[in-house]
Design a protein around this motif. Structure first.
Motif, PDB file in Angstrom:
ATOM      1  N   HIS A  49       0.849  -1.202   0.000  1.00  0.00           N
ATOM      2  CA  HIS A  49       0.000   0.000   0.000  1.00  0.00           C
ATOM      3  C   HIS A  49       0.879   1.245   0.000  1.00  0.00           C
ATOM      4  CE1 HIS A  49      -4.024  -1.789   0.618  1.00  0.00           C
ATOM      5  NE2 HIS A  49      -3.351  -2.753   1.220  1.00  0.00           N
ATOM      6  N   LYS A 137       0.819  -6.236   8.296  1.00  0.00           N
ATOM      7  CA  LYS A 137      -0.291  -6.771   9.086  1.00  0.00           C
ATOM      8  C   LYS A 137      -1.055  -7.801   8.257  1.00  0.00           C
ATOM      9  CE  LYS A 137      -3.505  -3.041   7.832  1.00  0.00           C
ATOM     10  NZ  LYS A 137      -4.384  -1.973   8.355  1.00  0.00           N
ATOM     11  N   GLU A 138      -1.759  -8.676   8.951  1.00  0.00           N
ATOM     12  CA  GLU A 138      -2.558  -9.692   8.279  1.00  0.00           C
ATOM     13  C   GLU A 138      -3.876  -9.083   7.813  1.00  0.00           C
ATOM     14  OE1 GLU A 138      -3.098 -12.805  11.085  1.00  0.00           O
ATOM     15  OE2 GLU A 138      -1.049 -13.554  10.941  1.00  0.00           O
ATOM     16  N   ILE A 139      -4.289  -9.474   6.604  1.00  0.00           N
ATOM     17  CA  ILE A 139      -5.597  -9.056   6.097  1.00  0.00           C
ATOM     18  C   ILE A 139      -6.289 -10.270   5.480  1.00  0.00           C
ATOM     19  CG2 ILE A 139      -4.929  -6.665   5.657  1.00  0.00           C
ATOM     20  CD1 ILE A 139      -4.632  -7.408   2.709  1.00  0.00           C
ATOM     21  N   TYR A 140      -7.586 -10.248   5.473  1.00  0.00           N
ATOM     22  CA  TYR A 140      -8.349 -11.357   4.910  1.00  0.00           C
ATOM     23  C   TYR A 140      -8.962 -10.925   3.591  1.00  0.00           C
ATOM     24  CZ  TYR A 140      -7.605 -13.653   9.329  1.00  0.00           C
ATOM     25  OH  TYR A 140      -7.004 -14.244  10.423  1.00  0.00           O
ATOM     26  N   THR A 141      -8.760 -11.749   2.565  1.00  0.00           N
ATOM     27  CA  THR A 141      -9.232 -11.465   1.215  1.00  0.00           C
ATOM     28  C   THR A 141     -10.048 -12.652   0.717  1.00  0.00           C
ATOM     29  OG1 THR A 141      -7.390 -12.493   0.008  1.00  0.00           O
ATOM     30  CG2 THR A 141      -7.036 -10.262   0.878  1.00  0.00           C
ATOM     31  N   MET A 145      -6.100 -15.522   3.721  1.00  0.00           N
ATOM     32  CA  MET A 145      -5.312 -14.573   4.506  1.00  0.00           C
ATOM     33  C   MET A 145      -4.049 -14.180   3.753  1.00  0.00           C
ATOM     34  SD  MET A 145      -2.697 -13.925   6.835  1.00  0.00           S
ATOM     35  CE  MET A 145      -2.152 -15.464   7.579  1.00  0.00           C
ATOM     36  N   TYR A 147      -0.929 -10.642   3.511  1.00  0.00           N
ATOM     37  CA  TYR A 147      -0.254  -9.633   4.318  1.00  0.00           C
ATOM     38  C   TYR A 147      -0.249  -8.291   3.591  1.00  0.00           C
ATOM     39  CZ  TYR A 147       1.412 -13.574   7.042  1.00  0.00           C
ATOM     40  OH  TYR A 147       1.482 -14.699   7.820  1.00  0.00           O
ATOM     41  N   SER A 148      -0.458  -7.245   4.349  1.00  0.00           N
ATOM     42  CA  SER A 148      -0.447  -5.891   3.817  1.00  0.00           C
ATOM     43  C   SER A 148       0.775  -5.154   4.361  1.00  0.00           C
ATOM     44  CB  SER A 148      -1.723  -5.157   4.230  1.00  0.00           C
ATOM     45  OG  SER A 148      -1.645  -3.788   3.913  1.00  0.00           O
ATOM     46  N   SER A 188       4.890  -6.675  13.880  1.00  0.00           N
ATOM     47  CA  SER A 188       4.283  -5.883  12.814  1.00  0.00           C
ATOM     48  C   SER A 188       5.259  -4.857  12.248  1.00  0.00           C
ATOM     49  CB  SER A 188       3.029  -5.178  13.328  1.00  0.00           C
ATOM     50  OG  SER A 188       3.359  -4.210  14.315  1.00  0.00           O
TER      51      SER A 188
END
Length: 235
Positions: A49, A137-141, A145, A147-148, A188
């Motif tokens: 990002h 951080k972990e993100i769910y898509t 799962m 990482y961002s 993190s």
């Protein structure tokens, strides 16, 4: 100049190899500067990002310094952190810092004064690295799962190098430099994980940054010759 020197030391020149991914910590009276050399992305399983950061990065923290900006250290500490330091080292950290802010020509001479300098420098290095390093951080898509990542990944840094008066003259420079490492309670932050530690013991980086504009190979060889290996004995 220090940025130029650090990038040369990292990349190398012609047949003279560089050191690879490095971080340089430069703590002065008014600012704490962090330099990182290396590719910003280290993993393929992340969603990045923001704008991708550069190979050579420098951040300057104008509120973190050993004298003119010393009060910034107090502002960034919680009361619990200050109490912990006071009790652990039997001192009044706020008063010690205020004294140095108002007496910028102070040179430490006693064991206690040297200890306070190293505590202040460690805080500067830690807080400056917190701002410099990226985060993950972990993100769910819909694909599961992932990482961002934002900012720069410094986890594979090979060397952390100290420069600047307070680090070069410290009795335990490794203790100051180790404060930039990752905290395993908070993974993190993409800080250095297991680097080796080096010291710009003759304070050559700035002059080598100028020399490298005319004689890059000579500047690189001088830097590599004069860097001192130091070992972490206490964290």
């Amino acid at each position: 100049a220090v940025l130029n020197a650090a990038e040369l030391l990292s990349r190398g020149y012609l047949n003279e190899e560089g050191l690879g991914d490095i971080v340089v910590v430069d703590i002065g009276g008014a600012t704490t500067d962090i330099y990182s050399m290396g590719k910003p992305l280290k993993r393929s399983d992340i969603i990045y990002h923001g704008l991708e950061e550069t190979y050579a990065k420098r951040t300057v923290e104008g509120d973190l310094g050993m004298r003119y900006s010393a009060l910034g250290i107090i502002d960034l500490l919680t009361e619990e952190e200050i109490t912990f330091i006071n009790e652990k080292f039997s001192l009044n950290l706020k008063e010690e810092i205020k004294y140095r802010h108002h007496h910028v020509d102070t040179i430490p001479s006693t064991d206690k004064e040297i200890m306070v300098e190293e505590i202040m420098a460690s805080i500067c290095a830690n807080k400056a690295m917190k701002r410099h390093a990226g985060q993950i951080k972990e993100i769910y898509t819909p694909m599961g799962m992932m990482y961002s990542q934002t900012g720069k990944d410094l986890s594979e840094t090979k060397y952390v190098i100290g420069t600047g008066g307070v680090i070069i003259k410290a009795q335990n420079p490794q203790n100051i430099l180790s404060s930039v490492l990752v905290n395993y309670k908070d993974l993190s932050e993409l800080r250095p994980v297991e680097p080796s530690f080096l010291l710009d013991q003759d304070y050559l980086f700035s002059s080598m940054g100028l020399l490298c504009q005319k004689e890059p190979l000579l500047a690189l060889k001088i830097m590599k010759k004069h860097l001192k290996n130091i070992n972490v004995t206490e964290v």
